[in-house]
Motif scaffolding. Sequence first.
Motif, PDB file in Angstrom:
ATOM      1  N   UNK A   8       0.837  -1.201   0.000  1.00 61.26           N
ATOM      2  CA  UNK A   8       0.000   0.000   0.000  1.00 61.26           C
ATOM      3  C   UNK A   8       0.870   1.249   0.000  1.00 61.26           C
ATOM      4  N   UNK A   9       1.987   1.211   0.722  1.00 59.92           N
ATOM      5  CA  UNK A   9       2.920   2.337   0.734  1.00 59.92           C
ATOM      6  C   UNK A   9       3.483   2.578  -0.668  1.00 59.92           C
ATOM      7  N   UNK A  10       3.909   1.519  -1.312  1.00 56.50           N
ATOM      8  CA  UNK A  10       4.466   1.664  -2.667  1.00 56.50           C
ATOM      9  C   UNK A  10       3.427   2.230  -3.628  1.00 56.50           C
ATOM     10  N   UNK A  11       2.191   1.783  -3.513  1.00 61.02           N
ATOM     11  CA  UNK A  11       1.117   2.308  -4.367  1.00 61.02           C
ATOM     12  C   UNK A  11       0.834   3.780  -4.058  1.00 61.02           C
ATOM     13  N   UNK A  14       3.671   5.867  -5.395  1.00 59.82           N
ATOM     14  CA  UNK A  14       3.598   5.875  -6.861  1.00 59.82           C
ATOM     15  C   UNK A  14       2.537   6.880  -7.325  1.00 59.82           C
ATOM     16  N   UNK A  15       1.441   6.945  -6.592  1.00 61.21           N
ATOM     17  CA  UNK A  15       0.395   7.920  -6.915  1.00 61.21           C
ATOM     18  C   UNK A  15       0.915   9.345  -6.735  1.00 61.21           C
ATOM     19  N   UNK A  16       1.659   9.580  -5.673  1.00 63.06           N
ATOM     20  CA  UNK A  16       2.250  10.904  -5.453  1.00 63.06           C
ATOM     21  C   UNK A  16       3.212  11.284  -6.562  1.00 63.06           C
ATOM     22  N   UNK A  17       4.057  10.330  -6.990  1.00 61.53           N
ATOM     23  CA  UNK A  17       4.991  10.610  -8.091  1.00 61.53           C
ATOM     24  C   UNK A  17       4.240  10.902  -9.388  1.00 61.53           C
ATOM     25  N   UNK A  18       3.164  10.170  -9.633  1.00 61.78           N
ATOM     26  CA  UNK A  18       2.365  10.400 -10.843  1.00 61.78           C
ATOM     27  C   UNK A  18       1.756  11.805 -10.826  1.00 61.78           C
ATOM     28  N   UNK A  19       1.278  12.234  -9.678  1.00 57.62           N
ATOM     29  CA  UNK A  19       0.720  13.590  -9.572  1.00 57.62           C
ATOM     30  C   UNK A  19       1.808  14.644  -9.806  1.00 57.62           C
ATOM     31  N   UNK A  38      -1.740  12.948  -0.439  1.00 59.69           N
ATOM     32  CA  UNK A  38      -3.093  12.491  -0.105  1.00 59.69           C
ATOM     33  C   UNK A  38      -3.185  10.979   0.075  1.00 59.69           C
ATOM     34  N   UNK A  39      -2.656  10.220  -0.860  1.00 62.16           N
ATOM     35  CA  UNK A  39      -2.745   8.762  -0.759  1.00 62.16           C
ATOM     36  C   UNK A  39      -1.939   8.251   0.436  1.00 62.16           C
ATOM     37  N   UNK A  40      -0.757   8.832   0.664  1.00 62.26           N
ATOM     38  CA  UNK A  40       0.059   8.442   1.816  1.00 62.26           C
ATOM     39  C   UNK A  40      -0.701   8.725   3.107  1.00 62.26           C
TER      40      UNK A  40
END
Length: 124
Positions: A8-11, A14-19, A38-40
Amino acid sequence: MAAKLGEALRAATAEGRARARAFPGRTGQDELPFAVTAAFDARIRGQVERDPRIEDERDRVLIAAVKLAETPPDEEPDGFAEAREGLIVAIDGLERVTLRHGIVSARGERDGGGTRGEPLAAQD
């Protein structure tokens, strides 16, 4: 098993990097810092025990996001690219530090992220 929380941390990171990569500049300046965390914050922050090292890395992400948001892409294209890379590096650091120092909290256990007190990553 804490591996679920590690995934879940990696996901989340990854969402933060994509943003960060998708941020065009100028629009959404005020939202960017909290958008990349936000996801973190939603999936990880309450699931691991509070640790000042993790909080410091999260703060680094917010600072890097503000720097990116405040750098005008048209006027400073090189600075904008550097600020974006700095944000991605900060997100990478948050992921590494959380994996290294993250311990499953009681809430993390209740939510199925692992056993309370279990480290997110195997200790060397």
